[in-house]
Design a protein around this motif. Structure first.
Motif, PDB file in Angstrom:
ATOM      1  N   SER A 103       0.830  -1.210   0.000  1.00  0.00           N
ATOM      2  CA  SER A 103       0.000   0.000   0.000  1.00  0.00           C
ATOM      3  C   SER A 103       0.867   1.264   0.000  1.00  0.00           C
ATOM      4  CB  SER A 103      -0.961   0.008   1.187  1.00  0.00           C
ATOM      5  OG  SER A 103      -0.260   0.111   2.409  1.00  0.00           O
ATOM      6  N   LYS A 104       2.029   1.216   0.669  1.00  0.00           N
ATOM      7  CA  LYS A 104       2.917   2.389   0.697  1.00  0.00           C
ATOM      8  C   LYS A 104       3.619   2.572  -0.648  1.00  0.00           C
ATOM      9  CE  LYS A 104       3.282   2.220   5.556  1.00  0.00           C
ATOM     10  NZ  LYS A 104       3.859   2.111   6.781  1.00  0.00           N
ATOM     11  N   ILE A 105       4.010   1.463  -1.262  1.00  0.00           N
ATOM     12  CA  ILE A 105       4.647   1.530  -2.580  1.00  0.00           C
ATOM     13  C   ILE A 105       3.646   2.081  -3.592  1.00  0.00           C
ATOM     14  CG2 ILE A 105       5.631   0.139  -4.446  1.00  0.00           C
ATOM     15  CD1 ILE A 105       6.642  -1.772  -2.129  1.00  0.00           C
ATOM     16  N   ILE A 106       2.423   1.599  -3.539  1.00  0.00           N
ATOM     17  CA  ILE A 106       1.378   2.080  -4.454  1.00  0.00           C
ATOM     18  C   ILE A 106       1.080   3.560  -4.208  1.00  0.00           C
ATOM     19  CG2 ILE A 106      -1.093   1.868  -4.988  1.00  0.00           C
ATOM     20  CD1 ILE A 106      -0.691  -1.202  -4.660  1.00  0.00           C
ATOM     21  N   ALA A 107       1.104   3.989  -2.956  1.00  0.00           N
ATOM     22  CA  ALA A 107       0.848   5.400  -2.642  1.00  0.00           C
ATOM     23  C   ALA A 107       1.895   6.299  -3.303  1.00  0.00           C
ATOM     24  CB  ALA A 107       0.829   5.622  -1.135  1.00  0.00           C
ATOM     25  N   VAL A 108       3.169   5.879  -3.282  1.00  0.00           N
ATOM     26  CA  VAL A 108       4.224   6.654  -3.939  1.00  0.00           C
ATOM     27  C   VAL A 108       3.982   6.651  -5.449  1.00  0.00           C
ATOM     28  CG1 VAL A 108       6.690   6.824  -4.437  1.00  0.00           C
ATOM     29  CG2 VAL A 108       5.934   6.245  -2.127  1.00  0.00           C
ATOM     30  N   GLU A 109       3.714   5.476  -6.002  1.00  0.00           N
ATOM     31  CA  GLU A 109       3.472   5.381  -7.443  1.00  0.00           C
ATOM     32  C   GLU A 109       2.284   6.247  -7.860  1.00  0.00           C
ATOM     33  OE1 GLU A 109       3.105   1.142  -7.978  1.00  0.00           O
ATOM     34  OE2 GLU A 109       5.287   0.890  -8.160  1.00  0.00           O
ATOM     35  N   ASN A 110       1.223   6.247  -7.055  1.00  0.00           N
ATOM     36  CA  ASN A 110       0.036   7.044  -7.374  1.00  0.00           C
ATOM     37  C   ASN A 110       0.309   8.542  -7.350  1.00  0.00           C
ATOM     38  OD1 ASN A 110      -1.534   4.785  -7.799  1.00  0.00           O
ATOM     39  ND2 ASN A 110      -2.485   4.835  -5.772  1.00  0.00           N
ATOM     40  N   ALA A 111       1.246   8.967  -6.497  1.00  0.00           N
ATOM     41  CA  ALA A 111       1.588  10.388  -6.422  1.00  0.00           C
ATOM     42  C   ALA A 111       2.174  10.887  -7.744  1.00  0.00           C
ATOM     43  CB  ALA A 111       2.570  10.643  -5.286  1.00  0.00           C
ATOM     44  N   PHE A 112       2.741   9.976  -8.529  1.00  0.00           N
ATOM     45  CA  PHE A 112       3.362  10.355  -9.804  1.00  0.00           C
ATOM     46  C   PHE A 112       2.575   9.832 -11.007  1.00  0.00           C
ATOM     47  CE2 PHE A 112       6.678  10.535  -6.628  1.00  0.00           C
ATOM     48  CZ  PHE A 112       7.268  11.759  -6.916  1.00  0.00           C
ATOM     49  N   ASP A 113       1.349   9.375 -10.766  1.00  0.00           N
ATOM     50  CA  ASP A 113       0.514   8.825 -11.823  1.00  0.00           C
ATOM     51  C   ASP A 113       0.191   9.896 -12.870  1.00  0.00           C
ATOM     52  OD1 ASP A 113      -0.868   6.735 -13.017  1.00  0.00           O
ATOM     53  OD2 ASP A 113      -2.747   7.219 -12.005  1.00  0.00           O
ATOM     54  N   ASN A 114       0.169   9.496 -14.129  1.00  0.00           N
ATOM     55  CA  ASN A 114      -0.158  10.382 -15.256  1.00  0.00           C
ATOM     56  C   ASN A 114       0.805  11.555 -15.410  1.00  0.00           C
ATOM     57  OD1 ASN A 114      -2.468   8.882 -16.071  1.00  0.00           O
ATOM     58  ND2 ASN A 114      -3.607   9.808 -14.392  1.00  0.00           N
ATOM     59  N   MET A 115       2.048  11.377 -14.994  1.00  0.00           N
ATOM     60  CA  MET A 115       3.060  12.435 -15.131  1.00  0.00           C
ATOM     61  C   MET A 115       4.196  12.014 -16.058  1.00  0.00           C
ATOM     62  SD  MET A 115       3.370  13.925 -11.246  1.00  0.00           S
ATOM     63  CE  MET A 115       4.599  15.124 -11.744  1.00  0.00           C
ATOM     64  N   GLY A 116       4.099  10.835 -16.650  1.00  0.00           N
ATOM     65  CA  GLY A 116       5.169  10.348 -17.518  1.00  0.00           C
ATOM     66  C   GLY A 116       6.370   9.843 -16.738  1.00  0.00           C
ATOM     67  N   ALA A 117       6.147   9.413 -15.519  1.00  0.00           N
ATOM     68  CA  ALA A 117       7.244   8.977 -14.647  1.00  0.00           C
ATOM     69  C   ALA A 117       7.704   7.565 -14.989  1.00  0.00           C
ATOM     70  CB  ALA A 117       6.802   9.021 -13.187  1.00  0.00           C
ATOM     71  N   VAL A 118       9.018   7.351 -14.857  1.00  0.00           N
ATOM     72  CA  VAL A 118       9.597   6.009 -14.928  1.00  0.00           C
ATOM     73  C   VAL A 118       9.943   5.639 -13.491  1.00  0.00           C
ATOM     74  CG1 VAL A 118      11.482   4.600 -15.800  1.00  0.00           C
ATOM     75  CG2 VAL A 118      10.498   6.396 -17.246  1.00  0.00           C
ATOM     76  N   ILE A 119       9.305   4.576 -12.993  1.00  0.00           N
ATOM     77  CA  ILE A 119       9.449   4.205 -11.588  1.00  0.00           C
ATOM     78  C   ILE A 119      10.096   2.829 -11.481  1.00  0.00           C
ATOM     79  CG2 ILE A 119       8.205   3.744  -9.433  1.00  0.00           C
ATOM     80  CD1 ILE A 119       6.001   5.650 -10.488  1.00  0.00           C
ATOM     81  N   ASN A 120      11.161   2.755 -10.671  1.00  0.00           N
ATOM     82  CA  ASN A 120      11.839   1.484 -10.408  1.00  0.00           C
ATOM     83  C   ASN A 120      11.815   1.219  -8.912  1.00  0.00           C
ATOM     84  OD1 ASN A 120      12.813   0.874 -13.113  1.00  0.00           O
ATOM     85  ND2 ASN A 120      14.069   2.690 -12.857  1.00  0.00           N
ATOM     86  N   THR A 121      11.534  -0.034  -8.544  1.00  0.00           N
ATOM     87  CA  THR A 121      11.550  -0.407  -7.132  1.00  0.00           C
ATOM     88  C   THR A 121      12.540  -1.547  -6.927  1.00  0.00           C
ATOM     89  OG1 THR A 121       9.741  -1.978  -7.419  1.00  0.00           O
ATOM     90  CG2 THR A 121       9.134   0.253  -6.767  1.00  0.00           C
ATOM     91  N   THR A 122      13.225  -1.509  -5.783  1.00  0.00           N
ATOM     92  CA  THR A 122      14.179  -2.553  -5.424  1.00  0.00           C
ATOM     93  C   THR A 122      13.996  -2.868  -3.951  1.00  0.00           C
ATOM     94  OG1 THR A 122      15.748  -1.597  -6.999  1.00  0.00           O
ATOM     95  CG2 THR A 122      16.613  -3.209  -5.440  1.00  0.00           C
TER      96      THR A 122
END
Length: 94
Positions: free
Chosen positions: A37-56
């Motif tokens: 839920s926390k990872i998704i919250a970060v991803e959602n903050a950048f949704d529809n902005m053309g972001a490239v997101i990598n998680t490790t």
């Protein structure tokens, strides 16, 4: 927001103004406890902005690092995003 935090973001905005031409790609780095839920919250903050997101995930699996490379319009927008995600419990901005 406390005075120390406010001063940090003011210095960051000034540094970004002098070191980058805007708009530009900006790289955010965060660490969150490994909780979907926390990872998704970060991803959602950048949704529809053309972001490239990598998680490790960390070796122990307790934490997840999230890198977000995203086009930003201005230093003010960069700081606004930091403040927006700072409400996610346990997040650390690098």
């Amino acid at each position: 927001m406390d005075k120390k935090t406010e001063e940090f973001y003011e210095r960051l905005k000034e540094e970004l103004r002098t070191t980058s031409s805007w708009p530009t790609l900006y790289l955010y780095k965060f660490i969150v406890p490994t909780d979907q839920s926390k990872i998704i919250a970060v991803e959602n903050a950048f949704d529809n902005m053309g972001a490239v997101i990598n998680t490790t995930q960390s070796k122990t699996g307790k934490f997840t690092s999230i890198s977000v490379n995203v086009p930003m319009e201005s230093p003010e927008h960069v700081v606004e995003k930091y403040l927006e995600v700072s409400t996610i419990e346990g997040i650390i901005s690098l």
